[in-house]
Design a protein around this motif. Structure first.
Motif, short mmCIF file in Angstrom:
data_model
loop_
_atom_site.label_atom_id
_atom_site.label_comp_id
_atom_site.label_asym_id
_atom_site.label_seq_id
_atom_site.Cartn_x
_atom_site.Cartn_y
_atom_site.Cartn_z
N GLU A 149 -20.00 49.14 39.33
CA GLU A 149 -18.65 49.24 39.89
C GLU A 149 -18.65 49.92 41.26
OE1 GLU A 149 -14.43 51.51 38.88
OE2 GLU A 149 -15.87 51.13 37.26
N LYS A 150 -19.44 50.98 41.41
CA LYS A 150 -19.39 51.70 42.68
C LYS A 150 -19.90 50.85 43.84
CE LYS A 150 -23.76 54.33 42.22
NZ LYS A 150 -24.32 55.72 42.14
N LEU A 151 -20.85 49.92 43.56
CA LEU A 151 -21.34 49.04 44.63
C LEU A 151 -20.35 47.91 44.91
CD1 LEU A 151 -25.17 48.83 43.88
CD2 LEU A 151 -23.92 50.42 45.35
N ILE A 152 -19.68 47.43 43.88
CA ILE A 152 -18.64 46.42 44.09
C ILE A 152 -17.54 46.99 44.99
CG2 ILE A 152 -16.74 45.19 42.93
CD1 ILE A 152 -18.61 44.78 40.56
N MET A 153 -17.17 48.24 44.76
CA MET A 153 -16.13 48.86 45.57
C MET A 153 -16.57 49.07 47.01
SD MET A 153 -13.71 48.92 43.47
CE MET A 153 -12.48 49.82 44.42
N GLN A 154 -17.89 49.09 47.22
CA GLN A 154 -18.43 49.20 48.59
C GLN A 154 -18.54 47.84 49.28
OE1 GLN A 154 -22.21 51.28 48.37
NE2 GLN A 154 -21.33 52.95 47.13
N GLY A 155 -18.21 46.78 48.55
CA GLY A 155 -18.27 45.43 49.12
C GLY A 155 -19.56 44.70 48.86
N VAL A 156 -20.46 45.24 48.04
CA VAL A 156 -21.72 44.57 47.73
C VAL A 156 -21.43 43.38 46.83
CG1 VAL A 156 -23.99 44.82 46.66
CG2 VAL A 156 -23.00 46.73 47.95
N LYS A 157 -21.95 42.21 47.19
CA LYS A 157 -21.67 40.98 46.43
C LYS A 157 -22.89 40.44 45.69
CE LYS A 157 -17.78 39.34 49.23
NZ LYS A 157 -16.80 39.42 48.12
N ASP A 158 -24.08 40.88 46.07
CA ASP A 158 -25.28 40.36 45.41
C ASP A 158 -26.38 41.39 45.50
OD1 ASP A 158 -26.97 38.64 44.07
OD2 ASP A 158 -27.33 37.31 45.78
N MET A 159 -27.26 41.39 44.51
CA MET A 159 -28.45 42.21 44.48
C MET A 159 -29.54 41.42 43.78
SD MET A 159 -26.85 45.87 43.25
CE MET A 159 -28.45 46.71 43.22
N VAL A 160 -30.79 41.77 44.03
CA VAL A 160 -31.89 41.16 43.28
C VAL A 160 -31.85 41.70 41.85
CG1 VAL A 160 -34.40 40.96 43.06
CG2 VAL A 160 -33.33 40.89 45.32
N ARG A 161 -31.88 40.76 40.91
CA ARG A 161 -31.88 41.10 39.49
C ARG A 161 -33.03 40.36 38.82
NH1 ARG A 161 -25.67 39.51 39.45
NH2 ARG A 161 -26.32 38.83 41.52
N ILE A 162 -33.77 41.05 37.96
CA ILE A 162 -34.97 40.49 37.34
C ILE A 162 -34.90 40.73 35.83
CG2 ILE A 162 -37.49 40.61 37.20
CD1 ILE A 162 -37.47 41.68 40.08
N SER A 163 -35.18 39.68 35.06
CA SER A 163 -35.21 39.85 33.61
C SER A 163 -36.05 38.76 32.97
CB SER A 163 -33.79 39.80 33.03
OG SER A 163 -33.32 38.47 32.95
N ASP A 164 -36.29 38.92 31.67
CA ASP A 164 -36.96 37.87 30.89
C ASP A 164 -35.95 37.02 30.15
OD1 ASP A 164 -36.24 39.93 29.16
OD2 ASP A 164 -38.30 40.43 28.57
N GLY A 165 -34.67 37.14 30.53
CA GLY A 165 -33.62 36.33 29.94
C GLY A 165 -33.31 35.11 30.78
N ARG A 166 -32.17 34.48 30.46
CA ARG A 166 -31.72 33.29 31.18
C ARG A 166 -30.44 33.61 31.94
NH1 ARG A 166 -29.76 29.44 28.22
NH2 ARG A 166 -29.29 30.83 26.48
N MET A 167 -29.94 32.62 32.65
CA MET A 167 -28.68 32.75 33.38
C MET A 167 -27.85 31.49 33.12
SD MET A 167 -28.14 33.26 37.52
CE MET A 167 -28.62 31.64 38.13
N SER A 168 -26.57 31.66 32.96
CA SER A 168 -25.71 30.50 32.81
C SER A 168 -25.84 29.61 34.03
CB SER A 168 -24.25 30.95 32.66
OG SER A 168 -23.38 29.85 32.79
N GLY A 169 -25.81 28.30 33.79
CA GLY A 169 -25.84 27.36 34.90
C GLY A 169 -24.62 27.44 35.78
N THR A 170 -23.55 28.08 35.30
CA THR A 170 -22.34 28.25 36.09
C THR A 170 -22.42 29.46 37.02
OG1 THR A 170 -21.23 29.65 34.45
CG2 THR A 170 -20.98 27.26 34.21
N ALA A 171 -23.49 30.24 36.89
CA ALA A 171 -23.58 31.51 37.60
C ALA A 171 -24.33 31.37 38.92
CB ALA A 171 -24.27 32.55 36.71
N TYR A 172 -24.34 32.45 39.68
CA TYR A 172 -24.97 32.45 40.99
C TYR A 172 -25.53 33.84 41.26
CZ TYR A 172 -20.32 34.35 41.77
OH TYR A 172 -19.17 35.08 41.65
N GLY A 173 -26.31 33.96 42.32
CA GLY A 173 -26.89 35.24 42.70
C GLY A 173 -28.40 35.14 42.85
#
Length: 573
Positions: free
Chosen positions: A455-479
């Motif tokens: 939340e604190k980064l969203i309030m600063q205007g941050v829209k994207d960050m590098v995120r890493i996991s062994d999971g999946r992402m919805s095909g509707t998502a972005y980033g």
């Protein structure tokens, strides 16, 4: 019309004038079928994933009746049967946990019954690969009827994509001050008709995949669910499956290595979901076709993005259909595609010959694409020794080469408990690392890789960050989201050894994902690592945990790879 009556599989059930022929026919007669239905007609199984618990497939009850009409017109005997349905929007913990179970349901339902050909009625994203996987293991003539996307969502003078808007909700709440009334209005507008998500999410990607593989009639994948032309396509598919039985056009004759290569190329051109990788590898495994993770990079990463759809672009599936749909894309790609047979007996090149683009803002020319290289990139490095993936068309260009300090969450519960803590040591350059959301870790490998930002980064205007996991992402998502890290953390992959403050380097151009920690330090951490306890000791989940393979192998169960064919063992004859 050419017939194949002597070789009909259903003849083993219905063709004999003995005790078992009497038994098989007599009980079915209680449904009111006339005698000629049992006398040499191809029996067509209509595999229906309809369920009121699967919103994307809620219209398929009606579609089954339309398919039956086509089967009857062509001289077939249609018999509808239900199988486990998978609704991503409702099922917990994730439908991916149950994809393999649904495929087993489909496989055994087909093999155990007097069926000569199969129609797969699909919609929500896992219903397409699960039914295809099950059908592949039996290898009968099979055609797919995709349920189709919803109509465009309309919200306050603009368009809203079912699925893609979900990933904006936290930002809308925190920064744009959306009220409860605002959200209620958006909620009602987002999904305004029957059908699956209307972006190029995983459901649309899987329908596109089915057509690219050659498993549908030409143009079937993009027609909206409520368009009358979708009903026509369903009826024609019912007619065509009878012809496919008579021609003995089985799945193994369509799903060649070349067909899978075509699907990889097409997925890149439409900006399709990263989930295609796992599903396509699993389908190939059922067919015995060699397909590996690196193929998606080698064959698809240099293909340009031709389709301007969310989440990689701005339009929705309804616009794509009006612009000409997949036939236009196939025509632009025809020199890049193998000439393989499709469900109508012709090649893609023949099928798309007369395709016309009616809106180049939605579908571009190959020489003037929306993005020069759009396919999925496969990463390697000490953080993902067996591979990881990223979707460049959905990422932030400035983050495609990045070095930052890890902020580690050991589970989704840990993430939810701490991500919005004002004292969390995180900034825009940090790399969010999410552990234990892989096939065994969650279990089921959920679509959580694109976790919301703090939340604190969203309030600063941050829209994207590098995120890493062994999971999946919805095909509707972005980033800028690195997914499918293998080996996963739950089995001791190096992702499990990452600690807060470790530096991680992402270099998409050079296909590298590196944890800047020495081998000696990693071995010290490995010696101290304690494996998580099993999630359960009973039921399907126990079977899943014992047998599920890693992401680069399609996350299928090892006991399901390959097929057993259509022969029934231990019957009553």
């Amino acid at each position: 019309m050419k017939t194949n009556k002597k070789n009909l599989r259903s003849k083993e059930w219905f063709g004999g004038n003995d005790k078992m022929g009497f038994v098989h026919r007599s009980w079915l007669r209680n449904q009111g079928y006339p005698d000629d239905m049992f006398r040499g007609r191809p029996v067509i199984g209509i595999c229906n994933t309809w369920s009121e618990l699967t919103p994307c497939n809620g219209h398929l009850r009606e579609f089954a009746e339309i398919v039956k009409k086509g089967v009857l017109e062509a001289g077939g005997f249609p018999l509808e049967f239900p199988v486990m349905s998978l609704g991503e929007t409702i099922m917990r913990p994730t439908t991916m946990l149950f994809r393999n179970l649904a495929s087993m349901d489909v496989e055994e339902s087909i093999r155990a019954n007097p069926l000569d050909g199969i129609v797969l009625l699909t919609g929500c994203d896992k219903t397409t690969p699960s039914t295809i996987m099950g059908a592949c293991s039996v290898d009968l003539p099979t055609i797919v009827v995709p349920g189709g996307p919803m109509l465009n969502g309309k919200f306050r003078g603009g368009e809203i994509g079912s699925g893609s808007f979900n990933w904006m909700i936290k930002e809308k709440q925190k920064r744009d001050k959306f009220t409860e009334e605002d959200f209620l209005e958006a909620e009602i507008c987002a999904a305004r008709s029957a059908g699956h998500c209307n972006t190029m999410g995983t459901a649309s990607t899987m329908a596109t995949m089915a057509e690219a593989l050659g498993l549908t009639l030409p143009g079937a994948s993009a027609i909206p669910a409520v368009d009358a032309r979708k009903k026509v396509m369903a009826q024609l598919s019912g007619r065509r499956i009878v012809e496919m039985v008579n021609e003995d056009l089985t799945l193994s004759k369509i799903l060649t290595r070349e067909a899978f290569e075509n699907a990889i190329v097409v997925n890149a051109a439409v900006g399709g979901s990263t989930n295609l990788i796992i599903h396509l590898i699993a389908i190939a495994g059922r067919m015995g076709v060699p397909l590996k993770l690196e193929d998606f990079d080698d064959l698809g990463s240099k293909i340009p993005l031709l389709v301007n759809l969310m989440p990689s672009g701005k339009h929705l599936m309804e616009d794509y259909f009006y612009a000409g749909g997949l036939s236009v894309v196939l025509k632009e790609l025809k020199s890049k595609l193998h000439k393989t047979v499709t469900a109508n007996g012709k090649s893609h090149q023949e099928n798309c010959e007369k395709a016309v683009c009616y809106n180049e803002e939605v579908i571009s020319k190959y020489d003037t694409p929306f993005q020069k290289e759009a396919g999925i990139a496969v990463l390697k490095g000490n953080l993902c020794e067996n591979g990881a993936v990223i979707k460049p068309s959905a990422a932030t260009p400035e983050l495609m080469k990045h070095r930052g300090k890890a902020v580690v969450f050991t589970s989704m519960d840990d993430y939810h408990a701490r991500v919005d803590d004002p004292n969390l040591d995180i900034d825009a350059d940090s790399v969010i690392v999410l552990q234990n959301v892989g096939p065994k870790g969650y279990p089921g490998m959920p679509e959580v890789g694109n976790v919301d930002l703090p939340e604190k980064l969203i309030m600063q205007g941050v829209k994207d960050m590098v995120r890493i996991s062994d999971g999946r992402m919805s095909g509707t998502a972005y980033g800028t989201v690195v997914l499918h890290v293998s080996p996963e953390s739950a089995i001791g992959g190096n992702l499990a050894l990452v600690q807060n403050g470790d530096f991680i380097e992402l270099d998409v151009e050079n296909r590298r994902l590196h944890l800047d920690v020495s081998p000696e330090e990693l071995e010290k951490r490995r010696a101290a690592w304690i494996p998580p306890k099993p999630h359960t000791e009973r039921g399907y989940v126990k079977i899943y945990l014992n047998h599920v393979e890693q992401a680069e192998k399609g996350a299928d169960l090892d006991i399901l790879v390959g097929g057993s064919g259509s022969e029934v063992k231990g019957d009553l004859h």
